[in-house]
Design an enzyme around this catalytic site. Structure first.
Site, PDB file in Angstrom:
ATOM      1  CB  CYS A   3       0.546  45.598  -1.615  1.00  0.00           C
ATOM      2  SG  CYS A   3      -0.790  44.475  -2.084  1.00  0.00           S
ATOM      3  CG  HIS A  44       0.738  44.355   2.798  1.00  0.00           C
ATOM      4  ND1 HIS A  44       0.628  45.723   2.612  1.00  0.00           N
ATOM      5  CD2 HIS A  44      -0.238  43.795   2.061  1.00  0.00           C
ATOM      6  CE1 HIS A  44      -0.386  45.967   1.798  1.00  0.00           C
ATOM      7  NE2 HIS A  44      -0.922  44.814   1.441  1.00  0.00           N
ATOM      8  CD  GLU A  76       3.184  46.806   4.920  1.00  0.00           C
ATOM      9  OE1 GLU A  76       4.069  46.287   4.211  1.00  0.00           O
ATOM     10  OE2 GLU A  76       2.092  47.182   4.454  1.00  0.00           O
TER      11      GLU A  76
HETATM   12  N1  GLN Z   1      -5.524  47.292  -4.849  1.00  0.00           N
HETATM   13  C1  GLN Z   1      -4.552  46.285  -5.039  1.00  0.00           C
HETATM   14  C2  GLN Z   1      -5.155  44.897  -5.077  1.00  0.00           C
HETATM   15  O1  GLN Z   1      -6.249  44.669  -4.639  1.00  0.00           O
HETATM   16  C3  GLN Z   1      -3.472  46.359  -3.977  1.00  0.00           C
HETATM   17  C4  GLN Z   1      -3.965  46.070  -2.596  1.00  0.00           C
HETATM   18  C5  GLN Z   1      -3.012  46.505  -1.522  1.00  0.00           C
HETATM   19  O2  GLN Z   1      -2.153  47.355  -1.745  1.00  0.00           O
HETATM   20  N2  GLN Z   1      -3.163  45.970  -0.353  1.00  0.00           N
HETATM   21  O3  GLN Z   1      -4.542  43.978  -5.562  1.00  0.00           O
END
Ligand code: GLN
Length: 555
Positions: A390, A521, A523
């Site tokens: 992400c 994600h 994970e």
């Molecule tokens: N801050 C980033 C976003 O809002 C990534 C978010 C995250 O890593 N879950 O897109």
């Protein structure tokens, strides 16, 4: 055939942080291993409607379900132990329960009556548990009530248990997870008094435990078990040892040594059934037998003074790494790398070469960002396997744009809204939410499909062309810059079916052993018995790096 639902409640005594979530997950596992459809519910006593607005240093990781529910990290444990995807019916908080009761009141659903906290709140809780059973087609629902008995906050949830037990005494089992501290040199003298007090606290709200799980650093001896049985009026054999174990996946196996599954079924007047834990035992054996060590560095910024440890903040990432390592018969050593250190002293970046692979996990905001970007650059230039999750993917895009595409001040608009090269920008549909401060539950959340490009690392790892993965973000790769990045060698190997959103970016294998980032994600979908293909591929490449150190303590 329609059957009755059986309920097991898990509550905590003495103090928090003794592994109530793992205990609840393990109980669910040993019931499920008898071929009984089982589901797990988490009740969190805080007023937040969900976990989405909480900082991981305050609360631990925010776990995300397929349906987009942002919830407690224990929900991740339940999914991993049960090998089932759960839904929003499996999670509730004081805030969400009150919200529904208030909404019903506003809709005149209480027929003009006065709406009292008791019984309305407990009835709403019970209604939700019934829905969880129905939605998951479960015969047994294992519910963990957050907090510790004797606190003010979880009292209405305990009241729900009392009401249910009063109505259906044979269909409810109450399990108290208690801490048994040790005194004396070497910590061999186990003290039962705090547990006795916890039972009295439960008694004061009209409840009595059927089982006590005695959490201690060692197994409880016969004398201590008998003392607890006698002092707390617990049926013979229902004080169960819950000693520390090397690997959390050993916990169900440890409970079964005290025949917990059989005893719970008997308490619920269910027929005894034989259990099948072959696969699970194999996993636990694989973890023990793995010798060759892979060293993984996780670059993060959660090094504050919150109540929660790094392990809590990144639990799904850690578990996903472990699952992949078990599948490859490797041991894994995870080390935390503070991105601020890379900002303060760029020379320290060199130590990244000591790792088989480096992960930059998800995150928000600007703290430690330049350090993370420098770490990514180091991994790209020095061919250290890199896996961005992400934010870790978005920052890899920023790094690549700055250094390879020569867009010097490229950035994500999360950090610099005035950057001349907004290579990562807010999703159009998200702008209004941020402007109106409508933060709760409004990110791009939950499962979305993506299509994979043939011949890429991602496609080969998954072994298919279409995937579904869980998201939690507001920003995305800006389509305006895609062509320029592709020309310089970056491959967008996963994209949304409407081709608008870039889901996976990678460098071709010919130029780097593993440089890959996901907008989602992965994970959250890794399970001990179903390791995530991208983590497996990453750990495989990391182990080939031969940057392993022997004789160090592995996780
Ligand atoms: N801050 C980033 C976003 O809002 C990534 C978010 C995250 O890593 N879950 O897109």
């Amino acid at each position: 055939m329609k059957h009755k639902t059986e309920y097991i409640f898990v509550v905590g005594g003495v103090m928090s942080g003794v592994g109530k979530g793992i205990t609840a997950a393990s109980i669910a596992k040993i019931i499920q291993s008898r071929g009984i459809e089982t589901t797990s519910v988490k009740i969190d006593p805080y007023v937040n409607v969900d976990a989405g607005t909480m900082n991981p240093t305050e609360h631990g990781e925010v776990f995300v379900l397929d349906d987009g529910t942002e919830c407690d990290q224990d929900m991740g444990n339940y999914e991993r132990f049960l090998n089932r995807s759960l839904t929003k019916t499996n999670y509730m908080t004081t805030g969400s329960v009150y919200l529904s009761v208030i909404q019903k009141e506003r809709n005149l659903e209480y027929g003009g009556r006065q709406v009292e906290v008791v019984p309305r709140i407990p009835l709403e809780v019970l209604d939700r548990l019934e829905r969880a059973a129905a939605k998951n087609k479960a015969q047994v629902v294992v519910t963990e009530i957050g907090g510790t008995v004797g606190e003010y906050e979880n009292i209405l949830f305990l009241e729900a248990v009392r009401m249910l037990k009063l109505k259906n005494p044979d269909d409810v089992a109450l399990v108290l997870v208690s801490f048994v501290p040790a005194l004396g040199a070497g910590g061999t003298e186990l003290k039962t008094k705090p547990t006795q007090h916890a039972v009295r606290s439960l008694n004061s709200v009209g409840l009595h435990p059927d089982f006590i799980m005695a959490r201690a650093h060692m197994p409880l001896d016969k004398k201590r078990k008998e003392k607890l049985e006698f002092m707390c009026s617990i049926d013979k054999g229902n004080v169960i040892s819950a000693p520390n174990v090397a690997n959390l996946y050993d916990v169900p196996i440890s409970f079964e040594k005290d025949k917990l599954g059989e005893k719970i079924l008997s308490k619920l007047k269910m027929k005894p059934r034989s259990r099948d834990m072959k696969e699970w035992k194999k996993l636990s054996e694989a973890a023990k037998r793995s010798k060759e060590e892979v060293k993984i560095g996780i670059v993060g910024k959660y090094f504050g003074s919150g109540d929660f440890t790094l392990t809590d903040s990144y639990i799904s990432v850690i578990e996903a790494v472990k699952h992949a390592a078990y599948a490859l018969k490797k041991r894994v050593l995870i080390e935390w790398l503070d991105s601020h250190e890379f900002e303060k002293s760029p020379k320290s970046l060199k130590k990244l070469s000591d790792y088989g692979g480096v992960i930059v996990p998800g995150g928000f905001g600007s703290r430690g960002i330049e350090g993370k970007i420098s770490a990514i650059r180091y991994c790209r230039e020095n061919k250290v396997p890199y896996f961005g999750l992400c934010y870790g993917m978005q920052l890899a895009i920023v790094e690549f744009a700055r250094d390879v595409v020569k867009m010097g001040k490229a950035n994500t608009t999360e950090i610099n809204p005035r950057t001349p090269f907004p290579v990562v920008d807010i999703l159009a549909e998200q702008k209004k939410n941020v402007e109106t401060k409508n933060y709760g539950g409004t990110m791009r959340l939950g499962a979305y499909p993506a299509l994979l490009k043939k011949g890429t690392i991602a496609e080969k790892a998954y072994g298919c062309g279409k995937i579904s993965e869980r998201h939690r973000h507001r920003y995305e790769v800006n389509p305006k810059y895609i062509e320029r990045m592709e020309k310089k060698g970056l491959v967008f190997s996963g994209i949304s079916p409407d081709r608008r959103l870039m889901e996976i970016a990678e460098l071709p294998k010919s130029t780097h052993p593993f440089f890959l980032g996901t907008q989602f994600h992965p994970e959250f979908k890794s399970r001990p018995l179903q390791p995530h293909p991208l983590f497996v591929e990453f750990i495989k490449c990391a182990s080939l790096q031969k940057k392993t150190t022997k004789n160090r303590k592995a996780r």
